[in-house]
Design an enzyme around this catalytic site. Structure first.
Site, PDB file in Angstrom:
ATOM      1  N   ASP A 228      58.794  34.643  35.428  1.00  0.00           N
ATOM      2  CA  ASP A 228      57.392  34.221  35.319  1.00  0.00           C
ATOM      3  C   ASP A 228      56.469  35.438  35.328  1.00  0.00           C
ATOM      4  O   ASP A 228      56.348  36.118  36.352  1.00  0.00           O
ATOM      5  CB  ASP A 228      57.071  33.283  36.489  1.00  0.00           C
ATOM      6  CG  ASP A 228      55.705  32.644  36.362  1.00  0.00           C
ATOM      7  OD1 ASP A 228      55.057  32.801  35.300  1.00  0.00           O
ATOM      8  OD2 ASP A 228      55.293  31.987  37.333  1.00  0.00           O
ATOM      9  N   GLY A 229      55.817  35.660  34.191  1.00  0.00           N
ATOM     10  CA  GLY A 229      54.810  36.710  34.097  1.00  0.00           C
ATOM     11  C   GLY A 229      55.095  37.721  33.007  1.00  0.00           C
ATOM     12  O   GLY A 229      56.143  38.367  33.009  1.00  0.00           O
ATOM     13  N   GLY A 230      54.189  37.817  32.061  1.00  0.00           N
ATOM     14  CA  GLY A 230      54.321  38.843  31.016  1.00  0.00           C
ATOM     15  C   GLY A 230      55.469  38.641  30.053  1.00  0.00           C
ATOM     16  O   GLY A 230      55.902  39.591  29.395  1.00  0.00           O
TER      17      GLY A 230
ATOM     18  N   HIS B 263      55.090  24.284  32.956  1.00  0.00           N
ATOM     19  CA  HIS B 263      54.981  25.123  34.141  1.00  0.00           C
ATOM     20  C   HIS B 263      53.542  25.043  34.634  1.00  0.00           C
ATOM     21  O   HIS B 263      52.598  25.304  33.887  1.00  0.00           O
ATOM     22  CB  HIS B 263      55.365  26.567  33.820  1.00  0.00           C
ATOM     23  CG  HIS B 263      55.366  27.467  35.006  1.00  0.00           C
ATOM     24  ND1 HIS B 263      56.427  27.556  35.883  1.00  0.00           N
ATOM     25  CD2 HIS B 263      54.421  28.311  35.489  1.00  0.00           C
ATOM     26  CE1 HIS B 263      56.143  28.421  36.842  1.00  0.00           C
ATOM     27  NE2 HIS B 263      54.919  28.893  36.627  1.00  0.00           N
TER      28      HIS B 263
ATOM     29  N   MET C 261      59.202  36.656  40.023  1.00  0.00           N
ATOM     30  CA  MET C 261      57.881  37.005  39.495  1.00  0.00           C
ATOM     31  C   MET C 261      57.970  38.381  38.837  1.00  0.00           C
ATOM     32  O   MET C 261      58.361  39.362  39.471  1.00  0.00           O
ATOM     33  CB  MET C 261      56.832  37.025  40.606  1.00  0.00           C
ATOM     34  CG  MET C 261      56.488  35.667  41.211  1.00  0.00           C
ATOM     35  SD  MET C 261      56.013  34.409  40.010  1.00  0.00           S
ATOM     36  CE  MET C 261      54.565  35.168  39.260  1.00  0.00           C
TER      37      MET C 261
ATOM     38  N   SER D 205      49.997  33.182  28.510  1.00  0.00           N
ATOM     39  CA  SER D 205      49.109  33.738  27.492  1.00  0.00           C
ATOM     40  C   SER D 205      49.816  33.957  26.156  1.00  0.00           C
ATOM     41  O   SER D 205      49.216  33.764  25.097  1.00  0.00           O
ATOM     42  CB  SER D 205      48.491  35.043  27.996  1.00  0.00           C
ATOM     43  OG  SER D 205      49.486  35.907  28.454  1.00  0.00           O
TER      44      SER D 205
ATOM     45  N   MET E 172      47.200  27.532  42.789  1.00  0.00           N
ATOM     46  CA  MET E 172      46.801  28.709  43.582  1.00  0.00           C
ATOM     47  C   MET E 172      45.706  28.315  44.565  1.00  0.00           C
ATOM     48  O   MET E 172      44.827  27.513  44.231  1.00  0.00           O
ATOM     49  CB  MET E 172      46.264  29.807  42.656  1.00  0.00           C
ATOM     50  CG  MET E 172      47.233  30.204  41.557  1.00  0.00           C
ATOM     51  SD  MET E 172      46.620  31.609  40.629  1.00  0.00           S
ATOM     52  CE  MET E 172      47.813  31.647  39.276  1.00  0.00           C
TER      53      MET E 172
ATOM     54  N   HIS F 181      54.668  25.380  40.397  1.00  0.00           N
ATOM     55  CA  HIS F 181      54.795  26.674  41.085  1.00  0.00           C
ATOM     56  C   HIS F 181      53.645  26.792  42.086  1.00  0.00           C
ATOM     57  O   HIS F 181      52.503  27.000  41.692  1.00  0.00           O
ATOM     58  CB  HIS F 181      54.754  27.771  40.010  1.00  0.00           C
ATOM     59  CG  HIS F 181      54.786  29.160  40.536  1.00  0.00           C
ATOM     60  ND1 HIS F 181      54.471  30.259  39.745  1.00  0.00           N
ATOM     61  CD2 HIS F 181      55.094  29.669  41.762  1.00  0.00           C
ATOM     62  CE1 HIS F 181      54.590  31.370  40.461  1.00  0.00           C
ATOM     63  NE2 HIS F 181      54.952  31.041  41.691  1.00  0.00           N
TER      64      HIS F 181
ATOM     65  N   ASP G  61      50.793  26.050  37.590  1.00  0.00           N
ATOM     66  CA  ASP G  61      50.509  27.034  38.635  1.00  0.00           C
ATOM     67  C   ASP G  61      49.395  26.556  39.569  1.00  0.00           C
ATOM     68  O   ASP G  61      48.251  26.429  39.147  1.00  0.00           O
ATOM     69  CB  ASP G  61      50.066  28.353  37.995  1.00  0.00           C
ATOM     70  CG  ASP G  61      51.208  29.029  37.257  1.00  0.00           C
ATOM     71  OD1 ASP G  61      52.255  29.270  37.890  1.00  0.00           O
ATOM     72  OD2 ASP G  61      51.049  29.310  36.061  1.00  0.00           O
TER      73      ASP G  61
ATOM     74  N   GLY H 251      48.995  35.372  40.509  1.00  0.00           N
ATOM     75  CA  GLY H 251      47.559  35.163  40.651  1.00  0.00           C
ATOM     76  C   GLY H 251      46.825  35.026  39.334  1.00  0.00           C
ATOM     77  O   GLY H 251      45.822  34.327  39.266  1.00  0.00           O
TER      78      GLY H 251
ATOM     79  N   SER I   7      53.202  27.879  30.443  1.00  0.00           N
ATOM     80  CA  SER I   7      52.366  27.806  31.645  1.00  0.00           C
ATOM     81  C   SER I   7      50.963  27.346  31.281  1.00  0.00           C
ATOM     82  O   SER I   7      50.222  28.025  30.574  1.00  0.00           O
ATOM     83  CB  SER I   7      52.290  29.170  32.323  1.00  0.00           C
ATOM     84  OG  SER I   7      51.314  29.117  33.341  1.00  0.00           O
TER      85      SER I   7
ATOM     86  N   MET J  20      51.540  28.629  44.602  1.00  0.00           N
ATOM     87  CA  MET J  20      51.147  29.933  45.155  1.00  0.00           C
ATOM     88  C   MET J  20      50.140  29.656  46.254  1.00  0.00           C
ATOM     89  O   MET J  20      48.953  29.981  46.151  1.00  0.00           O
ATOM     90  CB  MET J  20      50.573  30.810  44.031  1.00  0.00           C
ATOM     91  CG  MET J  20      51.676  31.377  43.148  1.00  0.00           C
ATOM     92  SD  MET J  20      51.089  31.890  41.540  1.00  0.00           S
ATOM     93  CE  MET J  20      51.208  30.326  40.670  1.00  0.00           C
TER      94      MET J  20
HETATM   95  C1  DX5 Z   1      51.011  33.932  37.444  1.00  0.00           C
HETATM   96  C2  DX5 Z   1      51.587  32.593  37.112  1.00  0.00           C
HETATM   97  C3  DX5 Z   1      52.193  32.527  35.775  1.00  0.00           C
HETATM   98  C4  DX5 Z   1      51.263  32.786  34.631  1.00  0.00           C
HETATM   99  C5  DX5 Z   1      52.020  33.564  33.609  1.00  0.00           C
HETATM  100  O1  DX5 Z   1      50.694  33.998  38.784  1.00  0.00           O
HETATM  101  O2  DX5 Z   1      52.572  32.230  38.048  1.00  0.00           O
HETATM  102  O3  DX5 Z   1      52.896  31.315  35.568  1.00  0.00           O
HETATM  103  O4  DX5 Z   1      50.739  31.635  34.040  1.00  0.00           O
HETATM  104  O5  DX5 Z   1      51.140  33.952  32.625  1.00  0.00           O
HETATM  105  P1  DX5 Z   1      51.544  35.015  31.523  1.00  0.00           P
HETATM  106  O6  DX5 Z   1      52.712  34.451  30.780  1.00  0.00           O
HETATM  107  O7  DX5 Z   1      50.304  35.117  30.692  1.00  0.00           O
HETATM  108  O8  DX5 Z   1      51.866  36.300  32.234  1.00  0.00           O
HETATM  109 ZN    ZN Z   2      53.875  30.475  37.572  1.00  0.00          ZN
END
Ligand code: DX5
Ligand code: ZN
Length: 216
Positions: free
Chosen positions: A175-177, A33, A137, A198, A37, A66, A35, A142, A8, A68
């Site tokens: 997606d996320g963590g 990926h 998610m 991250s 927003m 993606h 994002d 965000g 991402s 948002m």
């Molecule tokens: C969050 C995004 C993710 C984000 C994930 O809203 O949709 O794609 O970049 O980041 P990590 O992998 O750090 O949780």
């Molecule tokens: Zn995403």
């Protein structure tokens, strides 16, 4: 299907985007990926079409975009022109989701639907045969760098079971963590696309981190 890895860009160094893109080009990553927003559907604002268009010039892998944003149906052709290959909208953000999906496919992209942590995978049953990808998610959308929500595992298993009946080729994206602490178990549970922001970009050697996520 061997699972895919989609770094991402949200966690990349935006002042050195070209370099970051080349890193992903030269890694074992499968997709970018990306994002988007709007400061409305989610509290944060990232970037839009001009930045995606600029990235596309340097990238050699598909763009998994993606959205948002509220009412994403307003911008489908713009994202196609900017370079999206897969366009994912939120279940919670598009009232006439079926129509939005058809428009994405008519524009020549793969269509995805993302669901927030509070949204049940079973709400997708009536649309599942129409779509290419579901993004579960595993954090509240965000921001990058948030803690993985454990309940995601049950959702992946339930969606996988439903997909086997209705749409066996479905991409089940998380997606996320995502880190090396949960990646293996997610794929075991049925996920076949891992997004990581991250964990990849904050690591000492992102190319190696991507490789680790690819070879679980
Ligand atoms: C969050 C995004 C993710 C984000 C994930 O809203 O949709 O794609 O970049 O980041 P990590 O992998 O750090 O949780
Ligand atoms: Zn995403």
């Amino acid at each position: 299907m061997k699972h895919l890895v989609a770094p991402s860009i949200l966690s990349a160094d935006f002042a050195n985007l070209q370099q970051e893109i080349e890193m992903v080009n030269n890694s074992e990553a499968d997709w970018f990926h990306i994002d988007v927003m709007d400061g409305n559907f989610v509290p944060n604002i990232t970037f839009g079409m001009p930045v995606i268009k600029a990235m596309k010039k340097h990238a050699n892998k598909p763009f998994d975009v993606h959205l948002m944003i509220e009412k994403p149906e307003r911008y489908i052709n713009d994202f196609k022109e900017a370079g999206a290959d897969i366009l994912t909208v939120h279940y919670e953000a598009s009232t006439h989701l079926h129509r939005t999906i058809q428009q994405i496919k008519e524009a020549g992209m793969k269509a995805g639907v993302a669901i927030n942590p509070h949204t049940s995978v079973f709400l997708l049953e009536d649309i599942l045969s129409e779509i290419d990808l579901v993004t579960i998610m595993s954090v509240n959308p965000g921001f990058g760098g948030q803690k993985f929500i454990e309940n995601t595992f049950v959702k992946v298993e339930d969606l996988k079971e439903m997909a086997e009946e209705i749409n066996p080729n479905l991409y089940i994206e998380i997606d996320g963590g995502v880190t090396n602490a949960n990646a293996y178990d997610l794929v075991e549970a049925g996920a076949n696309v891992l997004v990581a922001g991250s964990f990849v970009f904050n690591s000492k050697n992102p190319v190696d981190t991507i490789k680790d996520l690819k070879h679980l």
